[in-house]
Design a protein around this motif. Sequence first.
Motif, PDB file in Angstrom:
ATOM      1  N   TRP A   1      52.009  49.257  32.508  1.00 58.09           N
ATOM      2  CA  TRP A   1      52.586  48.199  33.346  1.00 58.09           C
ATOM      3  C   TRP A   1      53.380  47.233  32.500  1.00 58.09           C
ATOM      4  O   TRP A   1      53.085  47.011  31.326  1.00 58.09           O
ATOM      5  CB  TRP A   1      51.512  47.480  34.153  1.00 58.09           C
ATOM      6  CG  TRP A   1      50.485  46.706  33.359  1.00 58.09           C
ATOM      7  CD1 TRP A   1      50.628  45.459  32.815  1.00 58.09           C
ATOM      8  CD2 TRP A   1      49.155  47.132  33.048  1.00 58.09           C
ATOM      9  NE1 TRP A   1      49.470  45.083  32.188  1.00 58.09           N
ATOM     10  CE2 TRP A   1      48.550  46.088  32.316  1.00 58.09           C
ATOM     11  CE3 TRP A   1      48.417  48.288  33.322  1.00 58.09           C
ATOM     12  CZ2 TRP A   1      47.242  46.171  31.842  1.00 58.09           C
ATOM     13  CZ3 TRP A   1      47.115  48.362  32.846  1.00 58.09           C
ATOM     14  CH2 TRP A   1      46.540  47.323  32.124  1.00 58.09           C
TER      15      TRP A   1
ATOM     16  N   ARG B   1      43.204  50.502  25.856  1.00 57.38           N
ATOM     17  CA  ARG B   1      44.427  49.741  26.139  1.00 57.38           C
ATOM     18  C   ARG B   1      45.183  49.419  24.868  1.00 57.38           C
ATOM     19  O   ARG B   1      44.611  48.922  23.906  1.00 57.38           O
ATOM     20  CB  ARG B   1      44.034  48.445  26.845  1.00 57.38           C
ATOM     21  CG  ARG B   1      45.171  47.457  26.963  1.00 57.38           C
ATOM     22  CD  ARG B   1      44.764  46.226  27.734  1.00 57.38           C
ATOM     23  NE  ARG B   1      45.359  45.066  27.099  1.00 57.38           N
ATOM     24  CZ  ARG B   1      45.350  43.839  27.593  1.00 57.38           C
ATOM     25  NH1 ARG B   1      44.775  43.592  28.747  1.00 57.38           N
ATOM     26  NH2 ARG B   1      45.901  42.851  26.948  1.00 57.38           N
TER      27      ARG B   1
ATOM     28  N   ASP C   1      48.909  39.802  32.261  1.00 58.03           N
ATOM     29  CA  ASP C   1      48.369  39.646  30.906  1.00 58.03           C
ATOM     30  C   ASP C   1      49.301  38.800  30.042  1.00 58.03           C
ATOM     31  O   ASP C   1      50.523  38.940  30.119  1.00 58.03           O
ATOM     32  CB  ASP C   1      48.245  41.005  30.210  1.00 58.03           C
ATOM     33  CG  ASP C   1      47.288  41.945  30.920  1.00 58.03           C
ATOM     34  OD1 ASP C   1      46.367  41.481  31.591  1.00 58.03           O
ATOM     35  OD2 ASP C   1      47.489  43.174  30.771  1.00 58.03           O
TER      36      ASP C   1
ATOM     37  N   HIS D   1      48.451  42.441  38.245  1.00 53.48           N
ATOM     38  CA  HIS D   1      47.474  43.500  38.480  1.00 53.48           C
ATOM     39  C   HIS D   1      46.079  42.922  38.653  1.00 53.48           C
ATOM     40  O   HIS D   1      45.818  41.755  38.332  1.00 53.48           O
ATOM     41  CB  HIS D   1      47.515  44.576  37.391  1.00 53.48           C
ATOM     42  CG  HIS D   1      47.232  44.095  36.005  1.00 53.48           C
ATOM     43  ND1 HIS D   1      48.186  43.554  35.182  1.00 53.48           N
ATOM     44  CD2 HIS D   1      46.086  44.095  35.283  1.00 53.48           C
ATOM     45  CE1 HIS D   1      47.654  43.232  34.027  1.00 53.48           C
ATOM     46  NE2 HIS D   1      46.366  43.549  34.048  1.00 53.48           N
TER      47      HIS D   1
ATOM     48  N   HIS E   1      46.318  38.804  38.071  1.00 49.93           N
ATOM     49  CA  HIS E   1      46.849  38.163  36.869  1.00 49.93           C
ATOM     50  C   HIS E   1      47.992  38.961  36.265  1.00 49.93           C
ATOM     51  O   HIS E   1      48.264  40.098  36.659  1.00 49.93           O
ATOM     52  CB  HIS E   1      45.739  37.998  35.819  1.00 49.93           C
ATOM     53  CG  HIS E   1      45.203  39.301  35.297  1.00 49.93           C
ATOM     54  ND1 HIS E   1      44.356  40.112  36.016  1.00 49.93           N
ATOM     55  CD2 HIS E   1      45.424  39.950  34.122  1.00 49.93           C
ATOM     56  CE1 HIS E   1      44.067  41.189  35.305  1.00 49.93           C
ATOM     57  NE2 HIS E   1      44.707  41.122  34.158  1.00 49.93           N
TER      58      HIS E   1
HETATM   59 MN    MN Z   1      44.941  42.642  32.705  1.00 47.05          MN
END
Ligand code: MN
Length: 271
Positions: free
Chosen positions: A239, A261, A98, A246, A96
């Motif tokens: 990223w 995160r 994000d 990812h 996917h």
């Molecule tokens: Mn993700």
Amino acid sequence: MSITINPTSNAGAYISGIDLNDVTVDDVEKIKAALGNYGVAFFRDQSITSENHIAFANCFGAIDINRFFTPLDDYPQIAQVLKEPEHDSNIGENWHTDHSYDQIPALGSILVARELPVSGGDTLFINMFAAYDALSPEMKSKLEGLTATHSSRHVFGGKDNTGRLKNSENATQDAIHPVVIRHPFSDKCALYVNPEFTVKVNDVAQTESEALLNSIYAHIQQPEFMHRFEWLDGSVAFWDNRATWHKALNDYPGQRRLMHRITVQGVALHG
Ligand code: MN
Ligand code: OGA
């Protein structure tokens, strides 16, 4: 200390000679350039505090608080990406990108390893610049000008809110983006469709949309475009969603994995 950028042959670059607790304006420019060229920045041997995780993220833009993830009690800007020993599923197991379901998708996320399993729990990344560049000229011209619809409804909607996700009732909005975007930092072309959130290529028949997406996805998933990042104590990955897919491997049953995160806001995307 002087910053060094070592690009991999597939996705991302390893960046050394930097302490993420204390970055300079020049470091930030170099990291942006690395994101715009390679898609992910990997760091080793860091000891970044939560305060400095927030400060580092703020160097790249405002913080985008994910409406589905559970935040830390003391730091609402930081989301927990957690798998407990008794959990079967993890977050992000399918390929996917994000936030592609947002009209202004997030730039990217800065993920800090906090508690790792003894082994397993690697994250795979695929480079969407390399995947685009390797398309045939015919495919590139076929994709030019096409847009796709992205949604979070089928992924986060209707989920039980007692677990690791919250606000599933907010999974209502869809977004339309070009199938090929130009990266805001480098102007390089990147494929911007993904198997988790892209629901349809617009203005073509459903069967053609499915065939086209399946053929793009098969092309993208070639090992030549893929990097497997092994998390070690002190590892950090940043990223860029506009340049990568990812996937979090779920291969550590019975163990705990906790990552912190922070997601940074992005800009509207253009072809
Ligand atoms: Mn993700
Ligand atoms: C995420 C995600 C990957 C991982 O936080 O968006 O997909 O390895 N995480 O935890």
